[in-house]
Write an enzyme that holds these catalytic residues in place. Sequence first.
Site, PDB file in Angstrom:
ATOM      1  N   LYS A 206      -5.192  -1.276   6.306  1.00 31.12           N
ATOM      2  CA  LYS A 206      -5.590  -2.204   5.592  1.00 31.12           C
ATOM      3  C   LYS A 206      -4.041  -2.708   6.124  1.00 31.12           C
ATOM      4  O   LYS A 206      -4.509  -4.049   6.295  1.00 31.12           O
ATOM      5  CB  LYS A 206      -5.294  -1.866   4.432  1.00 31.12           C
ATOM      6  CG  LYS A 206      -5.418  -2.920   3.276  1.00 31.12           C
ATOM      7  CD  LYS A 206      -5.749  -2.296   1.625  1.00 31.12           C
ATOM      8  CE  LYS A 206      -5.380  -3.453   0.910  1.00 31.12           C
ATOM      9  NZ  LYS A 206      -5.930  -3.574  -0.679  1.00 31.12           N
ATOM     10  N   GLU A 212       1.557   6.550  11.431  1.00 32.16           N
ATOM     11  CA  GLU A 212       0.501   7.088  11.587  1.00 32.16           C
ATOM     12  C   GLU A 212      -0.662   6.377  12.420  1.00 32.16           C
ATOM     13  O   GLU A 212      -0.986   7.081  13.409  1.00 32.16           O
ATOM     14  CB  GLU A 212       0.018   8.220  10.678  1.00 32.16           C
ATOM     15  CG  GLU A 212       0.520   9.416   9.640  1.00 32.16           C
ATOM     16  CD  GLU A 212       1.103   8.812   8.428  1.00 32.16           C
ATOM     17  OE1 GLU A 212       1.405   7.482   8.494  1.00 32.16           O
ATOM     18  OE2 GLU A 212       1.627   9.033   7.479  1.00 32.16           O
ATOM     19  N   GLY A 267      -7.103   0.097  -0.757  1.00 32.98           N
ATOM     20  CA  GLY A 267      -7.751   1.904   0.232  1.00 32.98           C
ATOM     21  C   GLY A 267      -8.417   2.297  -0.197  1.00 32.98           C
ATOM     22  O   GLY A 267      -9.810   2.390   0.535  1.00 32.98           O
ATOM     23  N   ARG A 268      -7.925   2.904  -1.522  1.00 39.15           N
ATOM     24  CA  ARG A 268      -9.175   4.222  -1.137  1.00 39.15           C
ATOM     25  C   ARG A 268     -10.459   3.716  -1.624  1.00 39.15           C
ATOM     26  O   ARG A 268     -11.284   4.758  -2.152  1.00 39.15           O
ATOM     27  CB  ARG A 268      -8.717   4.945  -2.874  1.00 39.15           C
ATOM     28  CG  ARG A 268      -7.745   4.697  -3.780  1.00 39.15           C
ATOM     29  CD  ARG A 268      -6.879   5.140  -4.634  1.00 39.15           C
ATOM     30  NE  ARG A 268      -6.440   4.556  -5.600  1.00 39.15           N
ATOM     31  CZ  ARG A 268      -5.646   4.138  -5.181  1.00 39.15           C
ATOM     32  NH1 ARG A 268      -4.603   3.577  -4.670  1.00 39.15           N
ATOM     33  NH2 ARG A 268      -4.886   3.491  -6.289  1.00 39.15           N
ATOM     34  N   GLU A 353      -4.846   9.717  -7.202  1.00 41.74           N
ATOM     35  CA  GLU A 353      -4.074   8.556  -6.567  1.00 41.74           C
ATOM     36  C   GLU A 353      -4.368   7.280  -7.518  1.00 41.74           C
ATOM     37  O   GLU A 353      -3.486   6.640  -7.750  1.00 41.74           O
ATOM     38  CB  GLU A 353      -4.285   8.196  -5.196  1.00 41.74           C
ATOM     39  CG  GLU A 353      -3.110   6.801  -4.275  1.00 41.74           C
ATOM     40  CD  GLU A 353      -3.450   7.178  -3.143  1.00 41.74           C
ATOM     41  OE1 GLU A 353      -2.440   8.109  -1.936  1.00 41.74           O
ATOM     42  OE2 GLU A 353      -4.114   5.990  -1.845  1.00 41.74           O
ATOM     43  N   HIS A 384     -17.331  33.273  -3.600  1.00 42.16           N
ATOM     44  CA  HIS A 384     -16.681  34.851  -3.251  1.00 42.16           C
ATOM     45  C   HIS A 384     -15.343  34.246  -3.181  1.00 42.16           C
ATOM     46  O   HIS A 384     -14.821  35.183  -3.297  1.00 42.16           O
ATOM     47  CB  HIS A 384     -17.497  34.561  -2.216  1.00 42.16           C
ATOM     48  CG  HIS A 384     -19.095  34.812  -2.146  1.00 42.16           C
ATOM     49  ND1 HIS A 384     -19.647  35.987  -2.916  1.00 42.16           N
ATOM     50  CD2 HIS A 384     -20.142  34.186  -2.916  1.00 42.16           C
ATOM     51  CE1 HIS A 384     -20.533  36.257  -2.733  1.00 42.16           C
ATOM     52  NE2 HIS A 384     -20.836  34.737  -2.668  1.00 42.16           N
ATOM     53  N   LYS A 512       6.182   6.871   2.704  1.00 41.06           N
ATOM     54  CA  LYS A 512       6.638   5.864   4.186  1.00 41.06           C
ATOM     55  C   LYS A 512       7.548   5.188   4.022  1.00 41.06           C
ATOM     56  O   LYS A 512       7.745   6.038   5.046  1.00 41.06           O
ATOM     57  CB  LYS A 512       5.181   5.023   3.744  1.00 41.06           C
ATOM     58  CG  LYS A 512       3.957   4.743   4.089  1.00 41.06           C
ATOM     59  CD  LYS A 512       2.749   3.681   4.216  1.00 41.06           C
ATOM     60  CE  LYS A 512       1.547   4.394   3.687  1.00 41.06           C
ATOM     61  NZ  LYS A 512       0.388   2.551   3.882  1.00 41.06           N
TER      62      LYS A 512
HETATM   63  C1  G6Q Z   1      -5.052   3.610  -0.998  1.00 43.88           C
HETATM   64  C2  G6Q Z   1      -3.947   4.087  -0.081  1.00 43.88           C
HETATM   65  C3  G6Q Z   1      -3.404   4.909   0.482  1.00 43.88           C
HETATM   66  C4  G6Q Z   1      -4.090   4.021   2.335  1.00 43.88           C
HETATM   67  C5  G6Q Z   1      -3.435   4.474   3.249  1.00 43.88           C
HETATM   68  C6  G6Q Z   1      -3.263   3.352   4.509  1.00 43.88           C
HETATM   69  O1  G6Q Z   1      -5.398   3.357  -1.532  1.00 43.88           O
HETATM   70  O2  G6Q Z   1      -3.266   2.916  -0.783  1.00 43.88           O
HETATM   71  O3  G6Q Z   1      -4.131   6.019   1.011  1.00 43.88           O
HETATM   72  O4  G6Q Z   1      -5.153   3.486   2.276  1.00 43.88           O
HETATM   73  O5  G6Q Z   1      -1.540   4.603   3.124  1.00 43.88           O
HETATM   74  O6  G6Q Z   1      -3.137   2.231   4.703  1.00 43.88           O
HETATM   75  P1  G6Q Z   1      -3.134   1.174   5.386  1.00 43.88           P
HETATM   76  O7  G6Q Z   1      -5.569   1.029   5.641  1.00 43.88           O
HETATM   77  O8  G6Q Z   1      -2.649   0.583   4.783  1.00 43.88           O
HETATM   78  O9  G6Q Z   1      -2.914   1.710   6.949  1.00 43.88           O
END
Ligand code: G6Q
Length: 546
Positions: A206, A212, A267-268, A353, A384, A512
């Site tokens: 996003k 990463e 994002g989620r 989150e 199990h 981060k």
């Molecule tokens: C989701 C969070 C988080 C995010 C990641 C990746 O709601 O904000 O999980 O999706 O940190 O972020 P980017 O998409 O900006 O790389």
Amino acid sequence: MSKLTQSPAWQVLLAHQSQINNQTMREMFAADAARFDKFSLQLDGLLFDYSKNRINDQTLKLLLDLARQAGVSEWTARMFGGDKINTSENRAVLHTALRAPRDAVVMVDGKNVVPDVHRVLDHIRRYTESVRNGELRGYTGKPLRHIVNIGIGGSALGPLMVCEALKPYGHPEMQAHFISNVDATDIVETLRHLDAETTLFIVSSKTFTTQETLTNARSARAWLVEKLGAEAAVANHFAAVSTNLKATGEFGINPEHVFEFWDWVGGRYSLWSAIGLPIALFIGMDNFERLLGGARAMDEHFQSAPLERNMPVILGMLGVWYGNFFGAGSYAVLPYDQYLHRLPAYLQQLEMESNGKCVDRAGQPVDYDTHFTVWGEPGTNGQHSFYQLIHQGTRMVPADFMAPIRSHNSLGEHHAMLLSNCLAQTEALMLGKTEAEARAELEAQGLSGEALETLLPFKLFPGNRPTNTMLFDLLDPHTLGMLIALYEHKIFVQGVVWNINSFDQWGVEYGKQLAGKLLPELQGKVALSAHDASTTNLLKRCLSAR
Ligand code: G6Q
């Protein structure tokens, strides 16, 4: 005390809990032949059975009074209408607009966002069809058959979970891979088996600033250029999904292969947007639209059904019931479908989150519990392992069971066995095993006297342990869309009751920020700054080993 815990609806529920605490579901089922009819709902083939909960008519009424008092319907209208309800980030929350029909109107800052949503969906259709049918090929002319999504958190978990869940709908020659972790092992082990000539990378971020993802994307790019011997190969083998088009341009991604989304998509909550590109590539755009259609059906139900017949509202309020009035600290997601094996991980992010917050919308500390820990594994594996605690542990662990009536893989008696396990578990958790029943069982096995009495306490099951069951015909794209949206809206309902902002994630941002500060110290590029003694010594140990 907060306004919430002092409120009439909360106080009445507290008193009600102490009455119902002594009643068993066993008795409630015995006393009311209509209990299942009363406490179950259906939508497009999705059956939600919530009759195995520690509730009666009065409980449900009081829980819905609490939902009304919190303004669930009003907040729902505000979310769907594009109000900036994510106040700490000053953003609208419109994942629902991503599955709105072409002719819908959803205004944000005076602009209808739906035409943009469909412009991007059309772009995804053109692109995915050309990759799938082999028109758009790799640099050496081979079809692109390995999709590698590079993204993390919200830019990975949704597409990963859905690609796994809808494998039976996948292109027969394609495979979807996911690289998230900055640990080199993730990318090295994924790429080890891939042929660069047939590999397509999707860089999903996003913000397009996530450490990463950008590190993995750079390593992937270097791998590709090395394998194919040409910088020019990047144009065909890379696509990007982001709200930050400037940064995707700077990374060198062909603008025709860049897919946009917007800051009003969390994002989620983004798998319905261009973040779903790997899904659309793998299962095809028609199936992706069926997934969106399932979510839309749940959106319509959530907006229009009265609270008494509203699946997300009831599911959400049952969570509030156990979390706030029975002190349950975690809940389990138990899919009896191997294709849903990543659902617990996906819901962990979506729920924890969103609602793992300790201040309310106004920034005031809350004096009530917010979200549970979410965990789970596909059945019957969990049986199990950790089911022991759910059956006989000291803590209440409410659980959501889910299962398809038909399997994509009919093989002998497997599916009947799977289903029988699922149903048996919820029945056993509800009924428990009384002393008389356990005694009779042991006697039937030939035990008596001291031997029987010694073993007896271990054979008792308290029961009265709450579960929901979601039963559906087959795990298809429409059903999966409904199921995911059900959980999205359930989380929303709980956030409204807890008066928290479910759509920010400052905890993620903090992580981060911290890693960025330590990196140059760990690389020996700058002197160690002041840390606590533990961190300082861990850093020193790492530095001395380098
Ligand atoms: C989701 C969070 C988080 C995010 C990641 C990746 O709601 O904000 O999980 O999706 O940190 O972020 P980017 O998409 O900006 O790389």
